[in-house]
Design a protein around this motif. Sequence first.
Motif, PDB file in Angstrom:
ATOM      1  N   ASP A 173      47.639  44.359  32.755  1.00  0.00           N
ATOM      2  CA  ASP A 173      48.649  43.829  33.671  1.00  0.00           C
ATOM      3  C   ASP A 173      48.020  43.023  34.809  1.00  0.00           C
ATOM      4  N   GLN A 174      46.754  43.275  35.088  1.00  0.00           N
ATOM      5  CA  GLN A 174      46.151  42.750  36.312  1.00  0.00           C
ATOM      6  C   GLN A 174      45.309  41.487  36.097  1.00  0.00           C
ATOM      7  N   ALA A 175      45.298  40.994  34.870  1.00  0.00           N
ATOM      8  CA  ALA A 175      44.549  39.765  34.600  1.00  0.00           C
ATOM      9  C   ALA A 175      45.191  38.554  35.262  1.00  0.00           C
ATOM     10  N   ALA A 176      46.479  38.629  35.559  1.00  0.00           N
ATOM     11  CA  ALA A 176      47.206  37.474  36.081  1.00  0.00           C
ATOM     12  C   ALA A 176      46.692  37.002  37.439  1.00  0.00           C
ATOM     13  N   ARG A 177      45.985  37.858  38.143  1.00  0.00           N
ATOM     14  CA  ARG A 177      45.473  37.458  39.461  1.00  0.00           C
ATOM     15  C   ARG A 177      44.185  36.649  39.360  1.00  0.00           C
ATOM     16  N   GLY A 178      43.700  36.399  38.146  1.00  0.00           N
ATOM     17  CA  GLY A 178      42.476  35.624  37.970  1.00  0.00           C
ATOM     18  C   GLY A 178      41.306  36.448  37.486  1.00  0.00           C
ATOM     19  N   ASN A 179      41.549  37.696  37.107  1.00  0.00           N
ATOM     20  CA  ASN A 179      40.482  38.565  36.608  1.00  0.00           C
ATOM     21  C   ASN A 179      40.133  38.209  35.163  1.00  0.00           C
ATOM     22  N   THR A 180      38.995  38.720  34.707  1.00  0.00           N
ATOM     23  CA  THR A 180      38.488  38.364  33.380  1.00  0.00           C
ATOM     24  C   THR A 180      38.476  39.578  32.466  1.00  0.00           C
ATOM     25  N   PRO A 181      39.358  39.627  31.449  1.00  0.00           N
ATOM     26  CA  PRO A 181      39.331  40.743  30.490  1.00  0.00           C
ATOM     27  C   PRO A 181      38.175  40.579  29.502  1.00  0.00           C
ATOM     28  N   VAL A 182      37.587  41.707  29.132  1.00  0.00           N
ATOM     29  CA  VAL A 182      36.569  41.754  28.085  1.00  0.00           C
ATOM     30  C   VAL A 182      37.201  42.495  26.918  1.00  0.00           C
ATOM     31  N   THR A 183      37.315  41.829  25.778  1.00  0.00           N
ATOM     32  CA  THR A 183      38.145  42.367  24.699  1.00  0.00           C
ATOM     33  C   THR A 183      37.529  43.561  23.995  1.00  0.00           C
TER      34      THR A 183
ATOM     35  N   ARG B 147      32.508  30.934  40.328  1.00  0.00           N
ATOM     36  CA  ARG B 147      33.255  32.158  40.598  1.00  0.00           C
ATOM     37  C   ARG B 147      34.734  31.976  40.242  1.00  0.00           C
ATOM     38  N   PRO B 148      35.342  32.935  39.534  1.00  0.00           N
ATOM     39  CA  PRO B 148      36.781  32.834  39.233  1.00  0.00           C
ATOM     40  C   PRO B 148      37.611  32.815  40.510  1.00  0.00           C
ATOM     41  N   GLU B 149      38.685  32.044  40.487  1.00  0.00           N
ATOM     42  CA  GLU B 149      39.590  31.987  41.626  1.00  0.00           C
ATOM     43  C   GLU B 149      40.566  33.153  41.570  1.00  0.00           C
ATOM     44  N   ILE B 150      40.581  33.952  42.621  1.00  0.00           N
ATOM     45  CA  ILE B 150      41.462  35.117  42.697  1.00  0.00           C
ATOM     46  C   ILE B 150      42.650  34.798  43.602  1.00  0.00           C
ATOM     47  N   ASP B 151      43.847  35.071  43.126  1.00  0.00           N
ATOM     48  CA  ASP B 151      45.046  34.877  43.940  1.00  0.00           C
ATOM     49  C   ASP B 151      45.278  36.145  44.760  1.00  0.00           C
ATOM     50  N   ARG B 152      44.716  36.162  45.960  1.00  0.00           N
ATOM     51  CA  ARG B 152      44.816  37.356  46.809  1.00  0.00           C
ATOM     52  C   ARG B 152      46.258  37.651  47.194  1.00  0.00           C
ATOM     53  N   SER B 153      47.112  36.635  47.194  1.00  0.00           N
ATOM     54  CA  SER B 153      48.505  36.846  47.603  1.00  0.00           C
ATOM     55  C   SER B 153      49.254  37.749  46.630  1.00  0.00           C
ATOM     56  N   LEU B 154      48.754  37.872  45.392  1.00  0.00           N
ATOM     57  CA  LEU B 154      49.405  38.730  44.404  1.00  0.00           C
ATOM     58  C   LEU B 154      48.965  40.186  44.518  1.00  0.00           C
ATOM     59  N   ALA B 155      47.916  40.445  45.290  1.00  0.00           N
ATOM     60  CA  ALA B 155      47.428  41.815  45.477  1.00  0.00           C
ATOM     61  C   ALA B 155      48.103  42.400  46.711  1.00  0.00           C
ATOM     62  N   THR B 156      49.338  42.836  46.539  1.00  0.00           N
ATOM     63  CA  THR B 156      50.135  43.321  47.663  1.00  0.00           C
ATOM     64  C   THR B 156      50.815  44.639  47.309  1.00  0.00           C
ATOM     65  N   ALA B 157      51.398  45.249  48.320  1.00  0.00           N
ATOM     66  CA  ALA B 157      52.136  46.500  48.132  1.00  0.00           C
ATOM     67  C   ALA B 157      53.600  46.258  47.786  1.00  0.00           C
ATOM     68  N   ARG B 158      54.014  45.013  47.724  1.00  0.00           N
ATOM     69  CA  ARG B 158      55.438  44.737  47.527  1.00  0.00           C
ATOM     70  C   ARG B 158      56.008  45.343  46.249  1.00  0.00           C
TER      71      ARG B 158
END
Length: 333
Positions: free
Chosen positions: A267-277, A296-307
């Motif tokens: 679920d958390q790959a959408a923020r710019g993380n890299t899955p290893v299969t 360096r991969p670009e991380i969308d910090r705005s998606l890492a929230t408590a909302r």
Amino acid sequence: MIRIAHLVDDTTAGGVTRYLDFLRQDPQMARIADHQVCVVPRHAPARAGIDADMIVSHLAITWRGLPGLMALRARHSGLPLVHVEHSYSEGFTAANVTHRTRFHHLLRCAYALFDRVVAVSAAQAGWMERRGLVRAQALDVIPPCVDLAPCTALEAPRGPVRVLGAVGRFETQKGFDVLIRAFRSLPDPFLRLALFGEGAARAELETLAAGDPRILFPGFTARPEEAYAACDAIAMPSRWEPYGLVALEANAAGRPVLMSRVDGLKDQAARGNTPVTELSEEAWTDAIARLTEAERPEIDRSLATARPTRDGWARLVEDLLGENEGERLAQTA
């Protein structure tokens, strides 16, 4: 004010404890309800005196504990009863369960006692639906959260990844054994791997790392932001992970995560993380090499929230208590 009793049988340091601290202390969560943590006997939660408008179980489901959950349901038949599933997932089952039909039957019996079952990730909820473990109308998804402010306050690192970090308990689940073997295969003398944590597998991990001065064991820190601040990126080679709070915190701190493609980590790959299969030394050696040699991969910090956590609990409370809450509270006052 709506009162929610969160039942636990263990208050040692860990992700669940930190999540409950967030529920109790977050000002926006306080507008939803008064969240109280109740420590109960592991197999007899009904024995505890519980005074609340809703009861939420954070207990691990076992055959031995099933009669206790039945007693809890019977004693509080007039209250909404919710279970949050922190422990079990598709990855957990594949790695740990031999008699899967029997295990799935246990979960179906236990989940049927609750008005709602909360999955901590969409991937976990999908597994529950595919296996028919819980009725679709009784299933919610609410990702957990912790106080992210110390992480969001950190400046994001710049330049190439030179220090790879791993944060968590030193246990089989976390896959740090694979990570160490994979890292040792890399020839770059300027790379560092820092493993933050403690646990039963520490001696085994130190033995695997012996002779490689690039691999460090700074120990456990009660302030996770200090671990993230010391690293350029985070590795999560988990064998199973219903959610994975470390990924959320790392992204809030602006650190990319190299992660297993399992359970809630998907679920958390959408923020710019890299899955290893694949969880193998070869796959992880290759993934680390690509991470440290590329931009360096670009991380969308705005998606890492408590909302999502706040919104999820607001919806659940409204669904279970909102319709006739004023009248019901007046009758019990």
